[in-house]
Design a protein around this motif. Sequence first.
Motif, PDB file in Angstrom:
ATOM      1  N   MET A  64      10.531 -25.648 116.084  1.00  0.00           N
ATOM      2  CA  MET A  64      10.389 -26.166 117.202  1.00  0.00           C
ATOM      3  C   MET A  64      11.351 -25.957 118.376  1.00  0.00           C
ATOM      4  O   MET A  64      10.807 -25.814 119.764  1.00  0.00           O
ATOM      5  CB  MET A  64      10.589 -27.752 117.275  1.00  0.00           C
ATOM      6  N   ARG A  65      12.469 -25.371 118.019  1.00  0.00           N
ATOM      7  CA  ARG A  65      13.260 -24.854 118.970  1.00  0.00           C
ATOM      8  C   ARG A  65      12.836 -23.496 119.458  1.00  0.00           C
ATOM      9  O   ARG A  65      12.819 -23.362 120.783  1.00  0.00           O
ATOM     10  CB  ARG A  65      14.732 -24.738 118.208  1.00  0.00           C
ATOM     11  N   MET A  66      12.227 -22.672 118.817  1.00  0.00           N
ATOM     12  CA  MET A  66      11.669 -21.529 119.340  1.00  0.00           C
ATOM     13  C   MET A  66      10.523 -21.807 120.099  1.00  0.00           C
ATOM     14  O   MET A  66      10.769 -20.990 121.268  1.00  0.00           O
ATOM     15  CB  MET A  66      11.021 -20.728 118.102  1.00  0.00           C
ATOM     16  N   ALA A  67       9.648 -22.730 119.840  1.00  0.00           N
ATOM     17  CA  ALA A  67       8.647 -23.018 120.823  1.00  0.00           C
ATOM     18  C   ALA A  67       9.118 -23.455 122.188  1.00  0.00           C
ATOM     19  O   ALA A  67       8.697 -23.075 123.437  1.00  0.00           O
ATOM     20  CB  ALA A  67       7.639 -24.017 120.431  1.00  0.00           C
ATOM     21  N   PHE A  68      10.094 -24.270 122.036  1.00  0.00           N
ATOM     22  CA  PHE A  68      10.802 -24.792 123.292  1.00  0.00           C
ATOM     23  C   PHE A  68      11.444 -23.965 124.171  1.00  0.00           C
ATOM     24  O   PHE A  68      11.316 -23.805 125.265  1.00  0.00           O
ATOM     25  CB  PHE A  68      11.587 -26.308 123.004  1.00  0.00           C
ATOM     26  N   ASP A  69      12.437 -23.238 123.488  1.00  0.00           N
ATOM     27  CA  ASP A  69      12.965 -22.025 124.201  1.00  0.00           C
ATOM     28  C   ASP A  69      12.124 -21.124 124.967  1.00  0.00           C
ATOM     29  O   ASP A  69      12.449 -20.707 126.032  1.00  0.00           O
ATOM     30  CB  ASP A  69      14.050 -21.593 123.306  1.00  0.00           C
ATOM     31  N   GLY A 114       8.241 -34.549 115.463  1.00  0.00           N
ATOM     32  CA  GLY A 114       9.018 -34.102 114.262  1.00  0.00           C
ATOM     33  C   GLY A 114       9.883 -34.924 113.677  1.00  0.00           C
ATOM     34  O   GLY A 114      10.682 -34.480 112.875  1.00  0.00           O
ATOM     35  N   ASN A 115       9.829 -36.284 114.014  1.00  0.00           N
ATOM     36  CA  ASN A 115      10.735 -37.168 113.318  1.00  0.00           C
ATOM     37  C   ASN A 115      10.436 -37.196 111.611  1.00  0.00           C
ATOM     38  O   ASN A 115       9.396 -37.293 111.220  1.00  0.00           O
ATOM     39  CB  ASN A 115      10.600 -38.619 113.677  1.00  0.00           C
ATOM     40  N   VAL A 136       5.362 -38.461 118.068  1.00  0.00           N
ATOM     41  CA  VAL A 136       4.481 -37.561 118.377  1.00  0.00           C
ATOM     42  C   VAL A 136       4.614 -36.612 116.912  1.00  0.00           C
ATOM     43  O   VAL A 136       5.775 -36.069 116.513  1.00  0.00           O
ATOM     44  CB  VAL A 136       4.517 -36.408 119.526  1.00  0.00           C
ATOM     45  N   PHE A 137       3.587 -36.419 116.239  1.00  0.00           N
ATOM     46  CA  PHE A 137       3.531 -35.519 115.200  1.00  0.00           C
ATOM     47  C   PHE A 137       4.765 -35.469 114.116  1.00  0.00           C
ATOM     48  O   PHE A 137       5.459 -34.567 113.897  1.00  0.00           O
ATOM     49  CB  PHE A 137       3.200 -34.062 115.290  1.00  0.00           C
ATOM     50  N   PRO A 138       5.006 -36.695 113.513  1.00  0.00           N
ATOM     51  CA  PRO A 138       6.346 -36.601 112.845  1.00  0.00           C
ATOM     52  C   PRO A 138       6.270 -35.868 111.432  1.00  0.00           C
ATOM     53  O   PRO A 138       5.043 -35.726 110.995  1.00  0.00           O
ATOM     54  CB  PRO A 138       6.135 -38.241 112.242  1.00  0.00           C
ATOM     55  N   ALA A 322       4.405 -25.651 110.430  1.00  0.00           N
ATOM     56  CA  ALA A 322       4.141 -26.792 110.918  1.00  0.00           C
ATOM     57  C   ALA A 322       4.849 -27.385 112.194  1.00  0.00           C
ATOM     58  O   ALA A 322       4.134 -27.898 112.896  1.00  0.00           O
ATOM     59  CB  ALA A 322       4.140 -27.793 109.645  1.00  0.00           C
ATOM     60  N   GLY A 323       6.374 -27.262 112.154  1.00  0.00           N
ATOM     61  CA  GLY A 323       6.816 -27.424 113.151  1.00  0.00           C
ATOM     62  C   GLY A 323       6.603 -26.614 114.666  1.00  0.00           C
ATOM     63  O   GLY A 323       6.440 -27.272 115.545  1.00  0.00           O
ATOM     64  N   TYR A 324       6.119 -25.519 114.279  1.00  0.00           N
ATOM     65  CA  TYR A 324       5.895 -24.634 115.429  1.00  0.00           C
ATOM     66  C   TYR A 324       4.317 -25.223 116.015  1.00  0.00           C
ATOM     67  O   TYR A 324       4.200 -25.124 117.088  1.00  0.00           O
ATOM     68  CB  TYR A 324       5.715 -23.132 115.057  1.00  0.00           C
ATOM     69  N   THR A 325       3.659 -25.291 115.161  1.00  0.00           N
ATOM     70  CA  THR A 325       2.338 -25.869 115.520  1.00  0.00           C
ATOM     71  C   THR A 325       2.526 -27.019 116.101  1.00  0.00           C
ATOM     72  O   THR A 325       1.737 -27.262 117.193  1.00  0.00           O
ATOM     73  CB  THR A 325       1.227 -26.073 114.059  1.00  0.00           C
ATOM     74  N   ALA A 326       3.041 -28.065 115.852  1.00  0.00           N
ATOM     75  CA  ALA A 326       3.406 -29.324 116.417  1.00  0.00           C
ATOM     76  C   ALA A 326       3.926 -29.214 118.012  1.00  0.00           C
ATOM     77  O   ALA A 326       3.608 -29.670 118.664  1.00  0.00           O
ATOM     78  CB  ALA A 326       4.344 -30.360 115.447  1.00  0.00           C
ATOM     79  N   ALA A 327       4.903 -28.228 118.026  1.00  0.00           N
ATOM     80  CA  ALA A 327       5.535 -28.085 119.174  1.00  0.00           C
ATOM     81  C   ALA A 327       4.591 -27.369 120.273  1.00  0.00           C
ATOM     82  O   ALA A 327       4.373 -27.614 121.395  1.00  0.00           O
ATOM     83  CB  ALA A 327       6.769 -27.240 119.198  1.00  0.00           C
TER      84      ALA A 327
END
Length: 398
Positions: A64-69, A114-115, A136-138, A322-327
Motif C-alpha cells: 500500500m505504501r508503494m501505491a500511495f508513494d 487494510g485494517n 475500506v477493504f480490511p 492484495a494490499g496493492y490491489t486495495a490501494a
Amino acid sequence: MSPPREIKRRSLLAGTAGLIAMPTIVGRAAAATRGVSDTEIVIGTMTDLSGVTAVQGVNNANAMRMAFDDANARGGVNGRKIKWIVEDMEYIVPKAVQAMNKLLNRDNIFFAIGNGGTPHNDAVMPAMFEKNVPNVFPLTCARSMYEPFNRLKFGQFSSYYDQMRAGVKYFVEQRGKKVVGSMYQDTDFGKDVHAGVMAQLDAVGLKLAGATAHRPTDTDFNANLARLHDAGCDLICLGTIVKDTTIILQTARKMGWNVEFCGQFASYSTAVAEAPGDPAEGFYSMAPALYRYPDDPQPAVHEFAEKYHKTFGIDVNYLGEAGYTAATFTLAALDKAGRDLTLDSFIAAMESMKNWHDIFGGPALSLSATNHHASSQSFLSVVRKTRWTPVLDQPLSF
C-alpha cells in the motif's frame, strides 16, 4: 519477522508531504470533510507489524505504501497528496482499539484501509462508524466486513465462509472425501471459517467427524490432531493463519499422518509453503485470487515485484499483492470522486467502480449502491515443491 526499516512500529507517512507539519484546517475542504484539506487526504491503517501475523501485515502495508508513494510522485489525487498513517496493533484487540482511537481522534483520518484482523476490525468499526469513517477493504475475509450492509463498509475478498463452502464441495464431490474434520482458532475469524465447513457438510448430507478449537498463540497440537486421527478424518479444514498452520502440518508429518488439509486466505502464504522441512507439501488452500510469483512472465507483475524487492528487501507475497490491489482500486475511486471530495462523493465513487481489474489478473472487482462486497470468487491452490500451484485456473463455487 522484523518489519523492514521502511515500516515504523508506530506510524508511517506516505511520501514526503507527511513530514511537513500541517495546520489543523487548511481551506474549505478540511472544514467540510474530516481528513481532507486543500493539499492532502489523511488515510489510516491499523495492522500487525510485529505480532503473530506480521508476515501478512508488513507485506500488505509495504505494498500500500508503494501505491500511495507512486500516486504522490505523480502529484497526488486531484491536487491532493496522500498522507498515510499506519499503527501497529500486534494482532492484539485492545491495541487495535487504542490504535484506531489515535487514528480517529488525533489524526482525524478520512477513511481507513487494510485494517488487519477479524476480531480487531469487529472491535473498532463501531467507533469508526460513529464518526462516519469508512472501513475500506480490511485485511480479512470475514462476512462482517460487508454484512449487514452499511454504507461505510467495503469488503474486498470472498468470505472465509464462502471459501470453505467451495473447498469442501470440491473435496467431497471431486476427491471423494467423506470424513471431514475442522481445526480452527477460537476467534471470530476461526468461527467464520468453521461455519462455512459446517454449512457445506450440511448441504451435501455429511456430518462433521470432529472439531478442535485453539487460541491464536497455541503451539502444541498433538492432542488436537490425535483426536481427529482417531475419528478417521480424510480431510481437515483449517481456520488457522501462518504460524499455527505451519505447526499443525509439522506435527501431522511427525505423526506419520498424511491426511489432506485445506486452508483459506489466511494460510495462503509463501511463509507456509516455504516452511523448513517442507511440511506444507501437498497442503491445499482456498484464496480470493491466485498469487503471482515474482518470476511471473507478465511485465506489469514482474516490474511490481522487482520494485517491491528493491524497496523493501523482501519478496512480495499474496497479501502484498492484495494490499496493492486495495490501494490502487481506492486511488482510482478517489480520482473519480473529483476535486470536490466529501464523504458522500467518495462513497458514490466507490459504488460506481465496475469490473475493475488489478495488474495480477485477479477477479474483477465491482461495487454498487446496494453491494459493498467487491468479489465472491475463490480459487484452490496446492503446495508443490515449496510453491503455490493452482489446482484449477477457474474459481470454485458451491
